[in-house]
Design a protein around this motif. Sequence first.
Motif, PDB file in Angstrom:
ATOM      1  N   THR A   1       1.027  -1.067   0.038  1.00 55.93           N
ATOM      2  CA  THR A   1       0.005  -0.061  -0.083  1.00 55.93           C
ATOM      3  C   THR A   1       1.014   1.087   0.011  1.00 55.93           C
ATOM      4  OG1 THR A   1      -0.005  -0.034   2.363  1.00 55.93           O
ATOM      5  CG2 THR A   1      -1.855  -1.077   1.302  1.00 55.93           C
ATOM      6  N   LEU A   2       0.995   1.949  -1.118  1.00 57.10           N
ATOM      7  CA  LEU A   2       1.873   3.033  -1.268  1.00 57.10           C
ATOM      8  C   LEU A   2       1.250   4.544  -0.945  1.00 57.10           C
ATOM      9  CD1 LEU A   2       3.457   2.740  -4.574  1.00 57.10           C
ATOM     10  CD2 LEU A   2       4.366   1.685  -2.378  1.00 57.10           C
ATOM     11  N   SER A   3       2.036   5.323  -0.314  1.00 58.95           N
ATOM     12  CA  SER A   3       1.483   6.603  -0.276  1.00 58.95           C
ATOM     13  C   SER A   3       1.627   7.440  -1.302  1.00 58.95           C
ATOM     14  CB  SER A   3       2.555   7.286   0.795  1.00 58.95           C
ATOM     15  OG  SER A   3       2.257   6.739   2.112  1.00 58.95           O
ATOM     16  N   TYR A   4       0.868   8.278  -1.560  1.00 57.90           N
ATOM     17  CA  TYR A   4       0.650   9.310  -2.683  1.00 57.90           C
ATOM     18  C   TYR A   4      -0.097  10.693  -2.725  1.00 57.90           C
ATOM     19  CZ  TYR A   4      -3.987   7.520  -3.843  1.00 57.90           C
ATOM     20  OH  TYR A   4      -5.532   7.137  -3.507  1.00 57.90           O
ATOM     21  N   ARG A   5       0.461  11.401  -3.170  1.00 59.61           N
ATOM     22  CA  ARG A   5      -0.169  12.941  -2.970  1.00 59.61           C
ATOM     23  C   ARG A   5      -1.391  13.201  -4.169  1.00 59.61           C
ATOM     24  NH1 ARG A   5       1.966  17.297  -0.559  1.00 59.61           N
ATOM     25  NH2 ARG A   5       4.060  16.079  -0.221  1.00 59.61           N
ATOM     26  N   ALA A   6      -2.487  13.599  -3.860  1.00 61.05           N
ATOM     27  CA  ALA A   6      -3.470  13.848  -4.802  1.00 61.05           C
ATOM     28  C   ALA A   6      -4.069  15.228  -4.412  1.00 61.05           C
ATOM     29  CB  ALA A   6      -4.661  13.081  -4.701  1.00 61.05           C
ATOM     30  N   THR A   7      -4.621  15.970  -5.269  1.00 56.52           N
ATOM     31  CA  THR A   7      -5.329  17.158  -5.169  1.00 56.52           C
ATOM     32  C   THR A   7      -6.752  17.171  -5.588  1.00 56.52           C
ATOM     33  OG1 THR A   7      -4.468  18.436  -6.828  1.00 56.52           O
ATOM     34  CG2 THR A   7      -3.375  18.730  -4.817  1.00 56.52           C
ATOM     35  N   ILE A   8      -7.938  17.549  -5.073  1.00 59.57           N
ATOM     36  CA  ILE A   8      -9.219  17.497  -5.416  1.00 59.57           C
ATOM     37  C   ILE A   8      -9.481  19.225  -5.366  1.00 59.57           C
ATOM     38  CG2 ILE A   8     -11.474  17.052  -5.038  1.00 59.57           C
ATOM     39  CD1 ILE A   8     -10.144  14.555  -3.357  1.00 59.57           C
TER      40      ILE A   8
END
Length: 720
Positions: A673-680
Motif C-alpha cells: 500500500t503506497l503513499s501518494y499525493r492527490a489534489t481535489i
Amino acid sequence: MKIIWIVLTSFLLIMAGANAADAPWYTTALVGMEVGPTGAQFGHSDASDNRYCAVFNGRDIVEQCREAGSEYLVMWVRDGDYAYYNSTILPKAPGLGERDPLREAVDAAAAYEMPVIAYCVVQQGGHFLEAHPEYAMRDMNGSPIGRFCYNSGYLEAVKEILAEQLAYGIQGFHIDMLDQGFGPPYGCWCEACRQAFETEYGWKMPAGVTWDEDWDRFLEFRYKSSERFMRALYAHVTSIDPNASVDFNYHGNPPFSFEVGQRPVQHAGNADFVTGETGVWGFSALTVGLNVAFYRAATPGRPVQVAMQRGVRMYHDQTTRPLADIRWELLSLLAQGAFVTMVDKTGFDGGLDAQAYKRIGEAFREVHAKQAHFGQAPVADVGLYFSHRSRDWVGREQPGEYFASFQGAHKAMVYAHIPWGVVLDENVNAETLQRFPVVILPNAGILRAEEVDLFSAYVEKGGKLIITGLSGCYDRMGVPAGNSALEALIGAQLVEALPAKDNWVRLSGEMPEPLRASIPVDWPFLVKGPAAVYEPDTAQALGELLKPYRTTRQKEGKEGTEWPMSPDTPVGQALLLNQVGKGEVLTFAASPDYATASEHAIVEARRLLVNAVRYLHPNPRVQITAPVTVQAVVSDDSETRTLRVHLLSYNSPPQTTPMNNRPYILPGLIEDTLSYRATITTSMDIREVTAFNPETRLSRQGNEIELIANDIHEIVLLYY
Ligand SMILES: [Zn+2]
C-alpha cells in the motif's frame, strides 16, 4: 465529526437491515461467494474417479462463507459433466456417493438466512452433450462445435434441470453461459436452426461468413436465438417460484463480439440483473471498472453483479492472491457501484483453502465497514459512446480494431481522473446524452440517422461532442461511405480516409492554450489509428495532419505498414471546431483514442483527448490530480449533499520477461500500500471535507484539497 459519522453509519446499517427483509437479496447485498469444484471444468472427466469431490460439502462451504462475511452463496450444482446434487436427469459427480451438497448447503444456510443461488452451467461440452448429439450446435458444414444449440430440444431439458434444482428451496439461479462460442467455427447450421430461419425470414441461411444482407439476417437470428432461450428460462423459473431470482453470465461487452451471440443491451436485460466477469488476467486492470459501467449502461436502474476470483491466473488454478491485490479489485468494483461475487474453486477432492477464506474474510469485513459509501449516483463528465453496429460490421472478425478506440478513450479519461460513463447505441436517448457535459464518439463508424439526430439535438441544446477517426464514415454494412454522416455537426466535408494507421499530428502555437497544454508545438507526433482529411465548411481548422512516408517496398506492397514510418507532408488539419446552436463539436482528424490503446501509445496522443475535454468543459464540479496509477470514482448523494471521491491505487510491481509471447506480460500482483499525493479542486462551495482513513493527511485552501493517502482505497467526503 467522527462520532457523528459513526452514529450515522450505524443508523444507515439499521435502516439497511430493516429493508433487507422485504427486498430481494440482490438489491441489498454487497459481497458474496461462489463456490464450485475443480476437475471437470474442461468436460469429459473420468466418471469413475471417486476422488473427485469426495469431500465437496455444502455445510462446510456455508460455514466458511458465513465466517468470511459472505452475504449469499452461489453454489455450483451443475456443469457439462455432472450434477452436484441428487438429480433424476444428470449423472452425479463420482466422489459424492450418497451425499447431496446442495441439500447440505440449503439446510446449513437456512439457519443464517443466507440466500443460496444455484450456479447452473448451460453451455459446456462434456458428458451430457456427448449423450445428446441432437442438441449440438453445428458449423456451416454440419459438424458439431462442442456447444449446445439454443433452438434444439435442449431448452426443454434445461427447464427440467432447473425445476429439480428449484425444488431444493434455493433463492435463485446464476446461469452460465449464454454464449454461442468464442470464435470460429461459428454456429449454428443444425436442421432446427435452418428450419426456424427459413420460417422466420423466408430465405435460406447463408452458406458461410459472407458479411452481406444474408449474414446480417443470420446474426440477427443468432441474437434472437439467445434472447429467446434466456426469456424462456426466466419465464419457466418465475412461473414455478415468482420470488426466485435469475441472472445470466453476460458477454455483451468488449472483448466479446458477434461470435458470442450477444448484443450489449439486448442480452443484458432478460433477467433480474446482469452478471459479468472481471479479472486482470483476462480483462486488464482498466476494464475492471469499465465493465461495471458498461453493465450499468446496459441495464439502467438495475443492480449489477460482477464476479472476480481469488486465484492468481484463472478460476481453477488453486492459487491465492495477496490481500492487497484482492482488495484493489473488490473495492474498485464496489466503488463503481457493483455488488461482487468472489469465486472460489475448491481442490479436486472438494476441500477448502483456509488461507484463501482468511484473506477473503478480511477484505469482506472492510467492505462491511465501508458499506455506507457504496451505491451512490455516479458523477460523469464524459460519456463514452459504444456502437455495437460498428463492433459487428466495422470490426467484423477483428473487433479489437474497433474496441481500441473505445477503450483508448476510456484509458485517457481514467489516467486524467476525469469521471466518465458509458453510452450504448442500442438504448441511447436524449436524456442519456444530456447527463454528460461531454460525449465522445470514438471511431463510431456506423451511425444511423436517428443517432445523428440525437447528437444534433444534444449539441444544439449546449452539449459538447468530440468526434474521432472515421466516426460516421461507413454505411450500415460497414463499407466506407465516401462521406460522413456527421458532416453538418463537424462543419466540414470528408475528402478521404487515410489508407494506413501511422498518421501524425502537429500542433501550432496559435491554437487555444488548453488544446495544446503540455504538448510541444511545431513537433509532429504519432497518433496511431484511423484518420481522415476534411475540407472545412463552417468549422475552424487547427493544427496539421501529416501522412507517413511510404518506402518504395511499401508502395510495391512488399512491406506492411504495421510498424509506423516517420511523418511526411501535411495532408489536412489536426482538429476542427464547430459551433452548433448552444454547443460545440470538436473533431479529431486522427484517432487519439485508438493511439492511446495501441502498442505505440505516446503520452501526447492521450493528452490530445484530455485537453479536448478540458477545453470543452473547463469548470467541472470536481477536478482531481493524482498519479496515473490512481483511479478516481466520484459519486454524488444529493440527499445528504455529499460528494464522494473514491481513490484506488493500482501499484502493480514490475514483471520479468514471460516464458512465451514476449513481450505480452501479465501484470504483477499488488502487494504494498503506497503513499501518494492527490489534489481535489471543486467549483462548488464545500462545507467540510473528511477522509475515511483516519491516518490520511488532509489540508484545504479554499476549494483546493490536498491529501496524502496511504492505502489501496481511500474515500474523500466533500459535504456541500
Ligand atoms: Zn442449431
